[in-house]
Design a protein around this motif. Sequence first.
Motif, mmCIF file in Angstrom:
data_model
loop_
_atom_site.group_PDB
_atom_site.id
_atom_site.type_symbol
_atom_site.label_atom_id
_atom_site.label_comp_id
_atom_site.label_asym_id
_atom_site.label_seq_id
_atom_site.Cartn_x
_atom_site.Cartn_y
_atom_site.Cartn_z
ATOM 1 N N ALA A 117 -3.367 13.298 10.201
ATOM 2 C CA ALA A 117 -2.767 14.023 11.316
ATOM 3 C C ALA A 117 -1.680 14.981 10.849
ATOM 4 C CB ALA A 117 -2.188 13.039 12.313
ATOM 5 N N ALA A 118 -1.250 14.849 9.631
ATOM 6 C CA ALA A 118 -0.133 15.637 9.159
ATOM 7 C C ALA A 118 -0.565 16.875 8.389
ATOM 8 C CB ALA A 118 0.755 14.777 8.280
ATOM 9 N N GLY A 119 -1.826 17.129 8.282
ATOM 10 C CA GLY A 119 -2.282 18.315 7.564
ATOM 11 C C GLY A 119 -2.113 18.139 6.069
ATOM 12 N N SER A 120 -1.403 19.077 5.448
ATOM 13 C CA SER A 120 -1.276 19.033 3.998
ATOM 14 C C SER A 120 -0.049 18.256 3.529
ATOM 15 C CB SER A 120 -1.208 20.460 3.452
ATOM 16 O OG SER A 120 -0.036 21.076 3.955
ATOM 17 N N LYS A 121 0.750 17.728 4.436
ATOM 18 C CA LYS A 121 1.920 16.939 4.037
ATOM 19 C C LYS A 121 1.481 15.562 3.568
ATOM 20 C CE LYS A 121 5.512 18.708 7.055
ATOM 21 N NZ LYS A 121 6.387 18.360 8.148
ATOM 22 N N GLN A 122 2.218 15.005 2.623
ATOM 23 C CA GLN A 122 1.999 13.622 2.224
ATOM 24 C C GLN A 122 3.212 12.822 2.676
ATOM 25 O OE1 GLN A 122 1.222 13.136 -1.901
ATOM 26 N NE2 GLN A 122 -0.912 13.710 -1.695
ATOM 27 N N TRP A 123 2.972 11.579 3.082
ATOM 28 C CA TRP A 123 4.043 10.720 3.553
ATOM 29 C C TRP A 123 4.241 9.582 2.572
ATOM 30 C CZ3 TRP A 123 6.834 12.303 7.603
ATOM 31 C CH2 TRP A 123 6.272 13.284 8.400
ATOM 32 N N GLY A 124 5.474 9.256 2.318
ATOM 33 C CA GLY A 124 5.773 8.153 1.413
ATOM 34 C C GLY A 124 6.968 7.371 1.919
ATOM 35 N N MET A 125 7.104 6.210 1.396
ATOM 36 C CA MET A 125 8.238 5.374 1.767
ATOM 37 C C MET A 125 9.391 5.687 0.832
ATOM 38 S SD MET A 125 7.185 3.654 4.286
ATOM 39 C CE MET A 125 8.595 2.592 4.430
ATOM 40 N N PRO A 126 10.601 5.668 1.342
ATOM 41 C CA PRO A 126 11.746 5.834 0.452
ATOM 42 C C PRO A 126 11.731 4.742 -0.612
ATOM 43 C CG PRO A 126 12.434 5.868 2.755
ATOM 44 C CD PRO A 126 10.995 5.492 2.724
ATOM 45 N N THR A 127 12.260 5.058 -1.755
ATOM 46 C CA THR A 127 12.281 4.109 -2.857
ATOM 47 C C THR A 127 12.921 2.798 -2.423
ATOM 48 O OG1 THR A 127 12.565 5.967 -4.335
ATOM 49 C CG2 THR A 127 13.006 3.796 -5.244
ATOM 50 N N GLY A 128 12.291 1.664 -2.826
ATOM 51 C CA GLY A 128 12.849 0.366 -2.512
ATOM 52 C C GLY A 128 12.323 -0.248 -1.233
ATOM 53 N N PHE A 129 11.459 0.457 -0.514
ATOM 54 C CA PHE A 129 10.903 -0.091 0.704
ATOM 55 C C PHE A 129 9.492 -0.565 0.434
ATOM 56 C CE2 PHE A 129 14.394 2.318 2.201
ATOM 57 C CZ PHE A 129 14.792 1.711 3.376
ATOM 58 N N ALA A 130 9.136 -1.674 1.055
ATOM 59 C CA ALA A 130 7.824 -2.259 0.806
ATOM 60 C C ALA A 130 6.875 -1.934 1.935
ATOM 61 C CB ALA A 130 7.958 -3.770 0.681
ATOM 62 N N SER A 131 5.621 -1.877 1.605
ATOM 63 C CA SER A 131 4.609 -1.727 2.643
ATOM 64 C C SER A 131 3.372 -2.486 2.217
ATOM 65 C CB SER A 131 4.268 -0.255 2.879
ATOM 66 O OG SER A 131 3.506 0.249 1.817
ATOM 67 N N THR A 132 2.615 -2.919 3.205
ATOM 68 C CA THR A 132 1.349 -3.572 2.929
ATOM 69 C C THR A 132 0.277 -2.785 3.637
ATOM 70 O OG1 THR A 132 2.147 -5.115 4.611
ATOM 71 C CG2 THR A 132 1.849 -5.993 2.415
ATOM 72 N N GLY A 133 -0.678 -2.346 2.873
ATOM 73 C CA GLY A 133 -1.775 -1.576 3.446
ATOM 74 C C GLY A 133 -1.285 -0.256 4.018
ATOM 75 N N SER A 134 -1.865 0.139 5.154
ATOM 76 C CA SER A 134 -1.500 1.416 5.751
ATOM 77 C C SER A 134 -0.375 1.276 6.774
ATOM 78 C CB SER A 134 -2.731 2.032 6.420
ATOM 79 O OG SER A 134 -3.182 1.156 7.436
ATOM 80 N N PRO A 152 3.287 0.695 6.939
ATOM 81 C CA PRO A 152 4.566 0.497 6.251
ATOM 82 C C PRO A 152 5.561 -0.198 7.171
ATOM 83 C CG PRO A 152 4.332 2.785 6.887
ATOM 84 C CD PRO A 152 3.037 2.100 7.250
ATOM 85 N N HIS A 153 6.305 -1.142 6.609
ATOM 86 C CA HIS A 153 7.352 -1.829 7.370
ATOM 87 C C HIS A 153 8.654 -1.674 6.603
ATOM 88 C CE1 HIS A 153 9.633 -4.744 9.641
ATOM 89 N NE2 HIS A 153 9.968 -5.324 8.509
ATOM 90 N N THR A 154 9.617 -1.108 7.281
ATOM 91 C CA THR A 154 10.926 -0.999 6.652
ATOM 92 C C THR A 154 11.841 -2.006 7.313
ATOM 93 O OG1 THR A 154 11.533 0.751 8.188
ATOM 94 C CG2 THR A 154 10.668 1.429 6.055
ATOM 95 N N GLN A 155 12.711 -2.584 6.522
ATOM 96 C CA GLN A 155 13.641 -3.573 7.034
ATOM 97 C C GLN A 155 14.966 -2.912 7.365
ATOM 98 O OE1 GLN A 155 13.528 -6.307 3.680
ATOM 99 N NE2 GLN A 155 12.659 -7.828 5.062
ATOM 100 N N SER A 156 15.585 -3.396 8.417
ATOM 101 C CA SER A 156 16.909 -2.906 8.767
ATOM 102 C C SER A 156 17.926 -3.551 7.827
ATOM 103 C CB SER A 156 17.233 -3.282 10.208
ATOM 104 O OG SER A 156 17.402 -4.686 10.301
ATOM 105 N N PHE A 157 19.127 -3.025 7.823
ATOM 106 C CA PHE A 157 20.188 -3.619 7.008
ATOM 107 C C PHE A 157 20.484 -5.041 7.468
ATOM 108 C CE2 PHE A 157 21.150 0.880 6.082
ATOM 109 C CZ PHE A 157 21.079 0.805 4.699
ATOM 110 N N GLU A 158 20.359 -5.296 8.788
ATOM 111 C CA GLU A 158 20.574 -6.641 9.306
ATOM 112 C C GLU A 158 19.551 -7.609 8.735
ATOM 113 O OE1 GLU A 158 20.387 -3.958 11.394
ATOM 114 O OE2 GLU A 158 22.491 -3.802 11.942
ATOM 115 N N GLU A 159 18.284 -7.159 8.619
ATOM 116 C CA GLU A 159 17.242 -8.014 8.057
ATOM 117 C C GLU A 159 17.458 -8.258 6.566
ATOM 118 O OE1 GLU A 159 13.263 -7.139 10.647
ATOM 119 O OE2 GLU A 159 13.950 -5.549 9.321
ATOM 120 N N ILE A 160 17.912 -7.241 5.867
ATOM 121 C CA ILE A 160 18.100 -7.353 4.420
ATOM 122 C C ILE A 160 19.342 -8.162 4.084
ATOM 123 C CG2 ILE A 160 18.546 -6.070 2.291
ATOM 124 C CD1 ILE A 160 16.952 -3.743 3.565
#
Length: 179
Positions: A22-39, A41-49
């Motif tokens: 849906a984004a055309g030619s852009k690629q999406w990535g997670m900021p360094t240090g964030f984990a994802s499983t499959g397609s 992505p789940h980012t944790q809040s500071f409260e969770e971390i």
Amino acid sequence: MQRVEPRAVDQSQSQQHTQDPAAGSKQWGMPTGFASTGSNPHTQSFEEIYGVPENFLEIEVTDPQTHQPTASPSSRYTTYLIRLSTNIPAFKLRRSEVRRRYSDFEVFRDLLERESARVSIPPLPGKVYLNRFDDAVIEERRRGLERFLKIVVGHPLLQTGSRVLGGFVQDPNWDRNAW
């Protein structure tokens, strides 16, 4: 709670990023240090971390104090402060401080052994007969008592099945003769 969205990255950046159709030619990535499983992505809040974990238990044996209630040298004994902090429901108080002497630990251990046949109760540090009021001896015993309590208090079967555990580590009026 704030969710961090993936950021757009250059085509020239890491090959680990996936293409979002849906984004055309852009690629999406997670900021360094964030984990994802499959397609998904789940980012944790500071409260969770950095927040309080679901179950935590901290116990320490500290502040040894030697008492001599009478003029007799044989009446001397040392007490230790047991400081507990937890959110485990098996314990009545979230924070507590109680004082216990070595002989209280001996009675407590015997009671645990009698009521908990399925659990192997660790040994206490050995009895000391010479130089028992020497600072180094008291410190070594303190470390041994703390090691003992960390094992016992952290055991899930003892947390839920022991009648004596909570009282020993949390009740300032615990009476070893009441058991």
